[in-house]
Write a protein that holds these residues in place. Structure first.
Motif, PDB file in Angstrom:
ATOM      1  N   PHE A   1       9.629   3.117  12.135  1.00 56.40           N
ATOM      2  CA  PHE A   1      10.540   2.409  11.230  1.00 56.40           C
ATOM      3  C   PHE A   1      11.448   3.447  10.583  1.00 56.40           C
ATOM      4  CE2 PHE A   1      11.111   0.351   6.861  1.00 56.40           C
ATOM      5  CZ  PHE A   1      12.184  -0.417   7.270  1.00 56.40           C
ATOM      6  N   GLY A   2      12.759   3.261  10.725  1.00 55.94           N
ATOM      7  CA  GLY A   2      13.670   4.259  10.178  1.00 55.94           C
ATOM      8  C   GLY A   2      15.059   3.707   9.976  1.00 55.94           C
ATOM      9  N   VAL A   3      15.967   4.594   9.587  1.00 57.44           N
ATOM     10  CA  VAL A   3      17.350   4.212   9.321  1.00 57.44           C
ATOM     11  C   VAL A   3      18.260   5.185  10.061  1.00 57.44           C
ATOM     12  CG1 VAL A   3      17.419   5.608   7.207  1.00 57.44           C
ATOM     13  CG2 VAL A   3      19.040   3.726   7.492  1.00 57.44           C
ATOM     14  N   THR A   4      19.348   4.652  10.626  1.00 60.35           N
ATOM     15  CA  THR A   4      20.273   5.495  11.374  1.00 60.35           C
ATOM     16  C   THR A   4      21.071   6.383  10.426  1.00 60.35           C
ATOM     17  OG1 THR A   4      22.015   3.807  11.333  1.00 60.35           O
ATOM     18  CG2 THR A   4      20.478   3.741  13.177  1.00 60.35           C
TER      19      THR A   4
ATOM     20  N   TYR B   1      18.912  -0.230   9.485  1.00 61.51           N
ATOM     21  CA  TYR B   1      17.458  -0.121   9.474  1.00 61.51           C
ATOM     22  C   TYR B   1      16.916  -0.702  10.776  1.00 61.51           C
ATOM     23  CZ  TYR B   1      17.810   0.960   4.501  1.00 61.51           C
ATOM     24  OH  TYR B   1      18.113   1.552   3.303  1.00 61.51           O
ATOM     25  N   LYS B   2      16.034   0.054  11.434  1.00 59.82           N
ATOM     26  CA  LYS B   2      15.531  -0.372  12.731  1.00 59.82           C
ATOM     27  C   LYS B   2      14.021  -0.202  12.829  1.00 59.82           C
ATOM     28  CE  LYS B   2      19.790   0.736  15.278  1.00 59.82           C
ATOM     29  NZ  LYS B   2      20.362   1.427  16.461  1.00 59.82           N
ATOM     30  N   VAL B   3      13.402  -1.112  13.586  1.00 58.90           N
ATOM     31  CA  VAL B   3      11.983  -1.012  13.933  1.00 58.90           C
ATOM     32  C   VAL B   3      11.902  -0.830  15.443  1.00 58.90           C
ATOM     33  CG1 VAL B   3       9.739  -2.143  13.917  1.00 58.90           C
ATOM     34  CG2 VAL B   3      11.334  -2.544  12.043  1.00 58.90           C
ATOM     35  N   VAL B   4      11.180   0.185  15.879  1.00 63.12           N
ATOM     36  CA  VAL B   4      10.956   0.390  17.303  1.00 63.12           C
ATOM     37  C   VAL B   4       9.459   0.330  17.550  1.00 63.12           C
ATOM     38  CG1 VAL B   4      10.869   2.911  17.083  1.00 63.12           C
ATOM     39  CG2 VAL B   4      11.391   1.884  19.295  1.00 63.12           C
TER      40      VAL B   4
ATOM     41  N   SER C   1       9.054   9.049   9.952  1.00 62.08           N
ATOM     42  CA  SER C   1      10.506   9.020  10.102  1.00 62.08           C
ATOM     43  C   SER C   1      11.131  10.167   9.332  1.00 62.08           C
ATOM     44  CB  SER C   1      11.053   7.678   9.601  1.00 62.08           C
ATOM     45  OG  SER C   1      12.464   7.637   9.703  1.00 62.08           O
ATOM     46  N   LEU C   2      12.047  10.878   9.992  1.00 61.80           N
ATOM     47  CA  LEU C   2      12.740  12.005   9.372  1.00 61.80           C
ATOM     48  C   LEU C   2      14.015  12.290  10.149  1.00 61.80           C
ATOM     49  CD1 LEU C   2      12.533  14.329   7.224  1.00 61.80           C
ATOM     50  CD2 LEU C   2      11.485  15.711   9.033  1.00 61.80           C
ATOM     51  N   ASN C   3      15.110  12.548   9.427  1.00 55.98           N
ATOM     52  CA  ASN C   3      16.385  12.904  10.059  1.00 55.98           C
ATOM     53  C   ASN C   3      16.828  11.886  11.114  1.00 55.98           C
ATOM     54  OD1 ASN C   3      16.477  15.142   8.463  1.00 55.98           O
ATOM     55  ND2 ASN C   3      16.382  16.633  10.119  1.00 55.98           N
ATOM     56  N   GLY C   4      16.637  10.613  10.821  1.00 55.33           N
ATOM     57  CA  GLY C   4      17.090   9.577  11.748  1.00 55.33           C
ATOM     58  C   GLY C   4      16.257   9.457  13.007  1.00 55.33           C
ATOM     59  N   HIS C   5      15.037  10.005  12.998  1.00 56.84           N
ATOM     60  CA  HIS C   5      14.151   9.945  14.161  1.00 56.84           C
ATOM     61  C   HIS C   5      12.745   9.522  13.734  1.00 56.84           C
ATOM     62  CE1 HIS C   5      17.345  12.611  15.628  1.00 56.84           C
ATOM     63  NE2 HIS C   5      16.926  12.379  16.866  1.00 56.84           N
ATOM     64  N   ALA C   6      12.039   8.866  14.649  1.00 58.02           N
ATOM     65  CA  ALA C   6      10.602   8.650  14.517  1.00 58.02           C
ATOM     66  C   ALA C   6       9.907   9.629  15.451  1.00 58.02           C
ATOM     67  CB  ALA C   6      10.230   7.212  14.865  1.00 58.02           C
ATOM     68  N   HIS C   7       8.712  10.088  15.071  1.00 54.76           N
ATOM     69  CA  HIS C   7       8.034  11.138  15.826  1.00 54.76           C
ATOM     70  C   HIS C   7       6.604  10.727  16.156  1.00 54.76           C
ATOM     71  CE1 HIS C   7      11.123  12.869  13.198  1.00 54.76           C
ATOM     72  NE2 HIS C   7      11.320  13.756  14.143  1.00 54.76           N
TER      73      HIS C   7
ATOM     74  N   LEU D   1       5.087  16.718  21.508  1.00 57.27           N
ATOM     75  CA  LEU D   1       5.676  15.760  20.569  1.00 57.27           C
ATOM     76  C   LEU D   1       6.882  15.107  21.224  1.00 57.27           C
ATOM     77  CD1 LEU D   1       5.701  17.767  17.190  1.00 57.27           C
ATOM     78  CD2 LEU D   1       3.926  16.235  18.051  1.00 57.27           C
ATOM     79  N   CYS D   2       7.190  13.888  20.784  1.00 53.10           N
ATOM     80  CA  CYS D   2       8.424  13.244  21.209  1.00 53.10           C
ATOM     81  C   CYS D   2       9.059  12.571  20.003  1.00 53.10           C
ATOM     82  CB  CYS D   2       8.182  12.242  22.337  1.00 53.10           C
ATOM     83  SG  CYS D   2       7.490  10.663  21.810  1.00 53.10           S
ATOM     84  N   ALA D   3      10.346  12.276  20.123  1.00 51.21           N
ATOM     85  CA  ALA D   3      11.097  11.677  19.025  1.00 51.21           C
ATOM     86  C   ALA D   3      11.972  10.546  19.557  1.00 51.21           C
ATOM     87  CB  ALA D   3      11.960  12.730  18.329  1.00 51.21           C
ATOM     88  N   PHE D   4      12.157   9.541  18.713  1.00 52.25           N
ATOM     89  CA  PHE D   4      13.056   8.428  19.028  1.00 52.25           C
ATOM     90  C   PHE D   4      14.247   8.517  18.095  1.00 52.25           C
ATOM     91  CE2 PHE D   4      14.584   4.098  18.147  1.00 52.25           C
ATOM     92  CZ  PHE D   4      14.906   3.672  19.429  1.00 52.25           C
ATOM     93  N   ASP D   5      15.445   8.588  18.660  1.00 49.94           N
ATOM     94  CA  ASP D   5      16.686   8.679  17.894  1.00 49.94           C
ATOM     95  C   ASP D   5      17.137   7.256  17.552  1.00 49.94           C
ATOM     96  OD1 ASP D   5      19.378   8.887  17.042  1.00 49.94           O
ATOM     97  OD2 ASP D   5      19.642  10.745  18.174  1.00 49.94           O
ATOM     98  N   PHE D   6      17.125   6.898  16.256  1.00 51.42           N
ATOM     99  CA  PHE D   6      17.487   5.540  15.866  1.00 51.42           C
ATOM    100  C   PHE D   6      18.965   5.258  16.097  1.00 51.42           C
ATOM    101  CE2 PHE D   6      13.538   5.908  13.362  1.00 51.42           C
ATOM    102  CZ  PHE D   6      12.947   4.707  13.708  1.00 51.42           C
ATOM    103  N   ASP D   7      19.816   6.278  16.144  1.00 52.30           N
ATOM    104  CA  ASP D   7      21.243   6.074  16.411  1.00 52.30           C
ATOM    105  C   ASP D   7      21.495   5.773  17.882  1.00 52.30           C
ATOM    106  OD1 ASP D   7      23.138   6.374  14.077  1.00 52.30           O
ATOM    107  OD2 ASP D   7      21.921   8.162  13.763  1.00 52.30           O
ATOM    108  N   THR D   8      20.983   6.620  18.765  1.00 52.10           N
ATOM    109  CA  THR D   8      21.243   6.455  20.197  1.00 52.10           C
ATOM    110  C   THR D   8      20.202   5.581  20.884  1.00 52.10           C
ATOM    111  OG1 THR D   8      19.966   8.450  20.757  1.00 52.10           O
ATOM    112  CG2 THR D   8      22.321   8.723  20.252  1.00 52.10           C
ATOM    113  N   GLU D   9      19.094   5.294  20.186  1.00 51.50           N
ATOM    114  CA  GLU D   9      17.998   4.482  20.717  1.00 51.50           C
ATOM    115  C   GLU D   9      17.450   5.069  22.012  1.00 51.50           C
ATOM    116  OE1 GLU D   9      19.295   0.424  20.926  1.00 51.50           O
ATOM    117  OE2 GLU D   9      19.414   0.208  18.750  1.00 51.50           O
ATOM    118  N   THR D  10      17.210   6.372  21.977  1.00 54.18           N
ATOM    119  CA  THR D  10      16.669   7.080  23.136  1.00 54.18           C
ATOM    120  C   THR D  10      15.448   7.899  22.726  1.00 54.18           C
ATOM    121  OG1 THR D  10      18.199   8.925  22.749  1.00 54.18           O
ATOM    122  CG2 THR D  10      18.872   7.232  24.328  1.00 54.18           C
TER     123      THR D  10
END
Length: 392
Positions: free
Chosen positions: A166-169, A175-178, A227-233, A245-254
């Motif tokens: 759960f984070g914010v772009t 605000y997005k939930v992945v 969530s940190l810096n627009g990413h979930a980890h 580790l991996c990260a999800f970019d809430f802006d690019t959704e990748t």
């Protein structure tokens, strides 16, 4: 109405706003009930944005020590806001029961269990699960509002693992939930066999529907990614992955691999657990072994070489405290004097005092708890279009 309230009524609006912003959250809630003018000011998005900039950082503890007499399962629990008095020379944790949000009383949560999966700008994402139940909620404990997101595409059937973020772009302030759905998990994760179903979906608050992101390239663990810096980890389980580790970019959704700290092993330890958190505004990783806890901190976001071994906490420093490490330790936050707040075995809120080199039990709550950093906010869920908002 008191003379103070009467005089406040006559002040210019910008002065009233400035005064209200300086009050404790509980006092602002009381002021909101005094008159329509103050109610409108506090309910305005402009006020919510200004308040969030100076919102005091605290804890949100999900405390679920009660069990359902019929099923034996834990009840939904209570969200308890803990205020932190944090000064360089002392600190204090304060919990006002009046500010708690008792989820056990909500009809929608009856006979189910609730897990918080993230908090951003005063909003909390909750996962509700149980027999034939798999729902996601967004709530604001301060405004007492909540909304239920539409049914997810990948409804849980049989044994599966759900991983949330759960984070914010950063670019659009959305605000997005992945969440990833990991179905048909092999019985032995160390076998190297990946789940036969590993897909993701994302929900943007205000849009009214989930969108499929297709296949996820990494097999992750840790159902609630910080969530940190627009990413979930999250932590990567794949044995052959060059990074853990991996990260999800809430802006690019990748999804992308993310630099992990050096691998550390202790030969005499039978157990090794890993958890992620945020410490001093930096991503951190807690490595839990049988008799010690190692906390790594990424000093410069995204730079592998910036991983720093912040502290090693030996079990032996507090022999009178029963904290045998056979479960992950979750780091919540660090205070100004270096004290680190951690949740141990989901039944203790502990503090590590580096100056004394001792671990102490806060004794604020008893067993079955999780915790996260929480900044109270007056952000109203009604501001998200296409969402149906309810009040607890």
């Amino acid at each position: 109405m008191s003379s103070f309230s009467s005089s406040m009524q006559d002040l210019p609006e910008h002065v009233t706003i400035d005064i209200l912003l300086r009050l404790p959250v509980k006092k602002i809630i009381h002021c909101k009930c005094v008159c329509k003018k103050w109610h409108n000011i506090v309910s305005d998005p402009y006020f919510a944005d200004l308040h969030l900039l100076r919102s005091p950082k605290g804890l949100m503890i999900h405390h679920n020590s009660e069990r359902d007499n019929r099923t034996g399962h834990l009840k939904p629990g209570i969200l308890k806001w803990v205020e932190i008095e944090d000064e360089p020379d002392h600190h204090n944790l304060q919990h006002d029961p009046v500010m708690s949000l008792d989820l056990n009383l909500a009809t929608i949560f009856q006979k189910t269990q609730i897990l918080p999966v993230g908090s951003v700008n005063g909003l909390i994402c909750l996962w509700q699960f149980g027999p034939k139940v798999d729902n996601t909620y967004i709530c604001n404990p301060i405004t007492r509002e909540y909304m239920i997101l539409p049914r997810q595409r990948y409804y849980r059937k049989g044994y599966a693992i759900i991983v949330y973020g759960f984070g914010v772009t950063l670019k659009t302030n959305e605000y997005k939930v992945v969440r990833t759905f990991q179905g048909n998990i092999p019985p032995d994760p160390t076998s190297g066999s990946r789940p036969s179903l590993l897909e993701a979906e994302v929900y943007t608050l205000g849009m009214g529907h989930w969108r499929s992101l297709g296949q996820v390239p990494f097999w992750c663990s840790g159902f609630d990614g910080p969530s940190l810096n627009g990413h979930a980890h999250w932590i990567v389980i794949d044995r052959d992955s060059p990074e853990k580790l991996c990260a999800f970019d809430f802006d690019t959704e990748t999804f992308k691999l993310f630099p992990s700290p050096p691998c550390e092993y202790i030969e005499e330890s039978y157990n090794h657990y890993i958890s992620l958190g945020v410490l001093k505004g930096c991503l951190c990783q807690a490595d839990t072994f049988d008799s010690q806890l190692t906390i790594w901190v990424m000093k410069e976001y995204g730079v592998k070489e910036s991983w720093h071994k912040e502290v090693v906490i030996k079990e032996s420093i507090s022999p009178d405290l029963d904290w045998l490490m056979w479960e992950p330790v979750y780091v919540i936050e660090s205070l100004k004097n270096g004290t680190i707040l951690i949740v141990f075995r989901r039944d203790k809120l502990l503090v590590y005092c580096p100056h004394k080199n001792v671990v102490q039990d806060t004794r604020i709550f008893d067993r079955y708890l999780t915790g996260m950093i929480y900044c109270p906010s007056f952000l109203k869920l009604q501001h998200f279009r296409l969402e149906r908002v309810h009040v607890f």
